[in-house]
Enzyme design. Sequence first.
Site, short mmCIF file in Angstrom:
data_model
loop_
_atom_site.label_atom_id
_atom_site.label_comp_id
_atom_site.label_asym_id
_atom_site.label_seq_id
_atom_site.Cartn_x
_atom_site.Cartn_y
_atom_site.Cartn_z
N TYR A 262 0.82 -1.21 0.00
CA TYR A 262 -0.02 -0.11 0.00
C TYR A 262 0.87 1.14 -0.05
O TYR A 262 0.68 2.10 -0.87
CB TYR A 262 -1.05 -0.05 1.13
CG TYR A 262 -1.98 1.00 1.03
CD1 TYR A 262 -3.29 0.51 0.37
CD2 TYR A 262 -2.05 2.16 1.69
CE1 TYR A 262 -4.16 1.48 -0.06
CE2 TYR A 262 -3.18 2.86 1.77
CZ TYR A 262 -4.17 2.78 0.63
OH TYR A 262 -5.15 3.43 0.79
N LYS B 129 0.66 4.00 -3.01
CA LYS B 129 0.51 5.40 -2.93
C LYS B 129 1.29 6.41 -2.95
O LYS B 129 1.02 7.65 -3.43
CB LYS B 129 -0.51 5.41 -1.50
CG LYS B 129 -1.77 4.44 -1.58
CD LYS B 129 -2.78 5.32 -2.49
CE LYS B 129 -3.98 4.40 -2.47
NZ LYS B 129 -5.12 4.98 -3.25
#
Length: 274
Positions: free
Chosen positions: A173, A177
């Site tokens: 993640y 991101k």
Amino acid sequence: MLIPQTINEMRTVEQMLSMKGKVFLVTGAAGGIGRATATAFAQMGARVALMDIPAQAEKLEALSALLETLYGCECIWVTGDISDPVSVDHFLEEILSRFGTIDIVHNNAGIGVWPDNADISPEAWEMICKINLSGSFYVARACGRIMSAQGKRGSVVTTASVSATIVNTGPGYAATKAGVKQMSAALAMEYAESGIRFNTVSYGYIVSGMHKAAGDDAAVEALYADMIRKTPMGRIGNLDEVVGAVIYLGSELASFQTGTDILVDGGISIGRLK
């Protein structure tokens, strides 16, 4: 010599915030944050296009009908796969066939994987990169091309995360991101002179429904308790608190703002005193 605007020449805040007749596209529209921004733009008079994967078609249809009933807006829904550039082109063509243009995009679709740590499987790593990073790029690029071909100004707001600024999640993640944030900034540089703006919003912990994949109810409650402990404001964000940054960046209030990131995180990025 440049001469400053007079007060009478300045646009009003109401004019700059107006969404009347604008076409707003949100990907990941069946999820909590996507539903929230779709609802906000519908309330403001925009024409709304909802997009998500085919498995969410029933939710999209219901949301579309609800927004039309509550706010009298024009609303359509389309399905596709953001990680496939051919699919992206296809669902955007569907939207153009109905609305003729796209003015504002909330490039919001994304996933998390659990567990997300040093032992993340190759399959999970590939999946999160394919959707969060590649998919966000395909949507942003395609929308930029459409706006450029039509010779119009526009705004693409991509959902990043506080995890792009601090390390509070696993490598999958966090990496995707952070990549989304830099990808958007690079596109902002490329399209700056055209008036097509690319920005990101980095959310902290939001009660959006995404965390249900973390496990059973007890596991999710434990996860939320940990999120509350880490957030200086002592709580998790609500859905009505996610829309302001997207509205601002999509509006003419932010017409001189591109390549930037807005943190909506309850203070996580600044840390805690205790």
